[in-house]
Design a protein around this motif. Structure first.
Motif, PDB file in Angstrom:
ATOM      1  N   VAL A  55      60.429 -44.647  54.779  1.00 56.50           N
ATOM      2  CA  VAL A  55      59.371 -44.244  53.679  1.00 56.50           C
ATOM      3  C   VAL A  55      59.880 -44.402  52.414  1.00 56.50           C
ATOM      4  O   VAL A  55      59.163 -44.814  51.433  1.00 56.50           O
TER       5      VAL A  55
ATOM      6  N   TRP B 232      50.852 -39.309  69.693  1.00 62.14           N
ATOM      7  CA  TRP B 232      50.885 -37.622  69.875  1.00 62.14           C
ATOM      8  C   TRP B 232      50.580 -37.426  71.085  1.00 62.14           C
ATOM      9  O   TRP B 232      51.106 -36.194  71.479  1.00 62.14           O
TER      10      TRP B 232
ATOM     11  N   GLU C 272      42.088 -48.865  64.136  1.00 59.72           N
ATOM     12  CA  GLU C 272      41.807 -47.475  64.335  1.00 59.72           C
ATOM     13  C   GLU C 272      42.415 -46.800  65.587  1.00 59.72           C
ATOM     14  O   GLU C 272      41.862 -45.654  65.715  1.00 59.72           O
TER      15      GLU C 272
ATOM     16  N   TYR D 204      52.769 -41.233  60.249  1.00 57.58           N
ATOM     17  CA  TYR D 204      51.961 -40.203  61.018  1.00 57.58           C
ATOM     18  C   TYR D 204      51.391 -41.064  62.002  1.00 57.58           C
ATOM     19  O   TYR D 204      51.202 -40.480  63.086  1.00 57.58           O
ATOM     20  N   ASP D 205      50.434 -41.987  61.645  1.00 54.15           N
ATOM     21  CA  ASP D 205      49.661 -42.670  62.446  1.00 54.15           C
ATOM     22  C   ASP D 205      50.306 -43.325  63.643  1.00 54.15           C
ATOM     23  O   ASP D 205      49.849 -44.005  64.522  1.00 54.15           O
TER      24      ASP D 205
ATOM     25  N   SER E 203      54.500 -46.438  54.725  1.00 54.58           N
ATOM     26  CA  SER E 203      53.786 -45.395  54.133  1.00 54.58           C
ATOM     27  C   SER E 203      54.138 -44.397  54.824  1.00 54.58           C
ATOM     28  O   SER E 203      54.182 -44.219  56.137  1.00 54.58           O
ATOM     29  N   ALA E 204      53.759 -43.184  54.154  1.00 56.00           N
ATOM     30  CA  ALA E 204      53.758 -41.764  55.041  1.00 56.00           C
ATOM     31  C   ALA E 204      52.885 -41.527  55.940  1.00 56.00           C
ATOM     32  O   ALA E 204      53.039 -41.206  57.150  1.00 56.00           O
ATOM     33  N   SER E 205      51.560 -41.918  55.542  1.00 56.44           N
ATOM     34  CA  SER E 205      50.393 -41.945  56.550  1.00 56.44           C
ATOM     35  C   SER E 205      50.475 -42.655  57.517  1.00 56.44           C
ATOM     36  O   SER E 205      50.156 -42.599  58.761  1.00 56.44           O
ATOM     37  N   ARG E 206      51.056 -43.995  57.467  1.00 56.43           N
ATOM     38  CA  ARG E 206      51.167 -45.016  58.297  1.00 56.43           C
ATOM     39  C   ARG E 206      52.335 -44.463  59.385  1.00 56.43           C
ATOM     40  O   ARG E 206      52.286 -44.704  60.680  1.00 56.43           O
TER      41      ARG E 206
END
Length: 637
Positions: free
Chosen positions: A478, A494, A416, A489-490, A484-487
């Motif tokens: 992707v 940022w 996390e 972004y993570d 994965s798309a979520s991974r």
């Protein structure tokens, strides 16, 4: 020399304020950058930066490329390439320190030219520390070269570091032409070879042995005076209560959780003599040869149970007297005892990196023990170790935490983005790396590697700009199921994106107000007494020193326009001056705060602040000469 305009004075005031915030860290660097952006837009009559131009940094090719490269690097990392390289390294070196150092430096430096170096270093730190423990080599001897090698590799290609991409954008604006994929490579290869040769010879002799190779965690963090065992007497008020019940009922308000800073709520019948908390943590309960992690077990405390606790001698004495406990000899508490049973959790070491969600927060605010069952035993900040009073400690990048925890909880914190695991028992990294089955690169794993190679090839051949190639690579990652798309972004840091986008208009303001020209004119005075090559070397050293104090991103934004303006004032080409600034910010070796990977090895290596200058200073001077001559040869003055 043209007089200094009011707008330039305003911009210089903003720069001074930003530098103060970067050094003091009163605001995080990314928020400081956004504050600069907002200030430039609000003060447009002076700065010459309208609101629309101020936010154009978010659409900058450099920023877009960096976002995409974070995602591409995550895809390659998830494919197991870095794990596979690490496993091959462990197999080939077989415990020889010189061979291990050469393998670490060689592998990380070349890899960092094409993949983000932060995940590379994050994977290699636990590998290096475990190999160092296995072969009785001090991890301090290997971790600093690991970071420096990753930095050297960043000079190989356009995508090697974020500052390379940023400098390419600045080159497009100031000189009319951005960098290509391999513009930096001719000099970057020389820089890499010279740097690696230094690390394997002179540098190896200068790297200190801060952590003894045979030390376990309790020795490494000098915990012998802060760990104790107490036997529960039959008359103790703790008998019959679980640790959780005692906490809820007020009997153990002495166990105020210094890792969350929130005392247990005492009920109305709590004894009046138990209102003052004692800085002691109960770590585990031992009974009939079995050990249990204190906050995770529901076994009631019984007479003759042995409680293992963390606290100063004075606090433990007070705790034992209050709850009628008998102290055992302190020397009986070792790392082996603390982790001898799976029920008791494990001991592990984890670093707060520059992108951690814990940055700037106190342990009292985070609640590691109450939320995650993670008990902090010590915090190492450089060569300083904090062993008590954790609640008020504000965490900073580079802090290393010694924790006792269940395996799944520390893995959760790592996944996390709270902490980066750097050392622990073999079973911990068996879970992470599946060491029972050595990593292999099957056809499926090669897909993301092929995508990265295709992105580099398309950009190098000029088929499409690098940012379009990189975004296409993200879509391919992707679409093929490599990420994965979520991974995806993570995977993006940022805070780095906001830092870059926020600082980019500062360079435009320096140009618009004449500030860069003014400073360039001042420095051009040195050009009247210094030969061009010496002026070029002066800019390298100035850049390297500033980048080691503030962020390399801020340094390249500030100094690149000044370097070009100075060159033009003395009648020289601006390109070599821009290139020398680019190489200098990518190799800021002098402090742990100048570069992310330097901070990541700071705690695990037990380094002192001055160790970076001790090892990196001679290397910085050597590369000053090599880079200056190399740049002047490839891009004539």
């Amino acid at each position: 020399m043209a007089p200094l305009s009011a707008g330039a004075l305003v911009v210089f005031a903003l720069i001074a304020a930003a530098l103060t915030l970067f050094v003091t860290e009163w605001l995080s660097p990314d928020m400081t950058a956004i504050a600069v952006l907002v200030s430039l837009a609000v003060l447009e009559p002076y700065t010459g930066v309208p609101a629309r131009e101020a936010i154009e940094g978010f659409a900058s090719p450099a920023v877009v490329t960096i976002v995409a490269m974070y995602i591409l690097s995550a895809g390659v990392e998830q494919a197991g390439l870095v794990d596979w390289l690490a496993a091959r390294l462990a197999t080939l070196t077989r415990g020889d320190e010189n061979r291990l150092l050469a393998a670490i430096v060689g592998t990380t430096s070349v890899s960092a030219g094409f993949v983000n170096n932060t995940p590379i270093v994050a994977v290699f730190i636990p590998l290096v520390t475990s190999l160092a423990e296995r072969y009785r080599i001090s991890p301090s001897r290997l971790l600093l070269p690991l970071s420096f090698a990753a930095m050297l590799g960043g000079t190989l290609t356009l995508i090697g570091t974020t500052t390379n991409l940023l400098a390419s954008d600045i080159s497009r604006d100031l000189l009319g032409e951005p960098f290509s994929m391999f513009t930096l490579t001719p000099v970057g290869v020389v820089v890499l070879l010279v740097g690696v040769a230094y690390l394997l010879t002179v540098g190896q002799s200068l790297v200190p042995e801060r952590i003894h190779p045979a030390a376990d965690f309790t020795e490494e963090f000098d915990m012998d005076r802060h760990l104790a065992q107490l036997t529960v007497r039959e008359s103790s008020p703790l008998v019959g209560l679980t640790v959780a019940e005692a906490l809820d009922g007020g009997e153990l308000e002495a166990l105020v959780d210094e890792t969350d800073g929130v005392a247990a709520t005492a009920d109305e019948e709590a004894p009046s003599d138990a209102v003052d908390p004692i800085d002691v943590d109960v770590l585990q309960i031992d009974r009939d040869g079995e050990s249990f992690f204190a906050t995770a077990t529901d076994w009631p405390i019984e007479a003759d149970d042995v409680l293992t606790v963390r606290g100063s001698k004075q606090a433990v004495n007070q705790f034992a007297e209050r709850y009628e406990l008998r102290q055992l000899p302190r020397e009986s508490v070792t790392e082996e005892l603390l982790a001898e049973s799976g029920h008791a959790g494990i001991l592990a070491e984890a670093v707060v990196d520059g992108e951690s969600r814990l940055l700037g927060r106190t342990l009292g605010d985070v609640g590691l023990r109450s939320r995650f069952d993670v008990t902090v035993l010590a915090i190492r900040r450089g060569d300083t170790v904090i062993r008590e009073g954790f609640a008020g400690v504000e965490l900073a990048a580079g802090d290393t935490l010694l924790v006792q925890t269940p395996v799944d909880e520390i893995l959760h914190l790592d996944e996390e983005g709270y902490l980066v695991l750097t050392e622990g028992p073999p079973e911990l990294f068996d879970v992470i790396h599946d060491e029972a089955a050595p990593p292999t690169l099957g056809p499926r794993a090669l897909v993301p590697v092929g995508i990265l190679v295709a992105v580099i090839a398309l950009a190098a051949l000029g088929v499409v700009p690098i940012y379009i190639a990189a975004l296409g690579g993200v879509v391919a990652m992707v679409a093929t199921g490599s990420l994965s798309a979520s991974r995806a972004y993570d995977a993006v840091s940022w805070n780095v994106v906001f830092l870059l986008a926020g600082l980019l208009p500062l360079g435009a303001a320096m140009q618009a107000t004449g500030g860069a020209t003014f400073v360039g004119g001042l420095l051009a005075g040195a050009g009247t007494v210094l030969p061009p090559l010496a002026l070029l070397a002066l800019f390298y050293l100035l850049t390297a020193v500033i980048a080691s104090v503030i962020t390399p991103v801020a340094t390249v934004v500030l100094l690149a326009p000044i370097a070009v303006a100075t060159a033009q004032d003395v009648g020289l080409s601006g390109a070599p001056f821009l290139f020398v600034v680019t190489f200098a910010v990518a190799t800021a070796f002098l402090t742990p705060v100048g570069y992310q990977t330097n901070l990541m090895v700071y705690g695990p290596g037990g380094y002192r602040f001055t160790d970076y200058a001790r090892v990196g200073g001679p290397l910085q001077l050597l590369l000053c000469a090599v880079t200056t001559v190399g740049v002047a040869v490839v891009w004539p003055l």
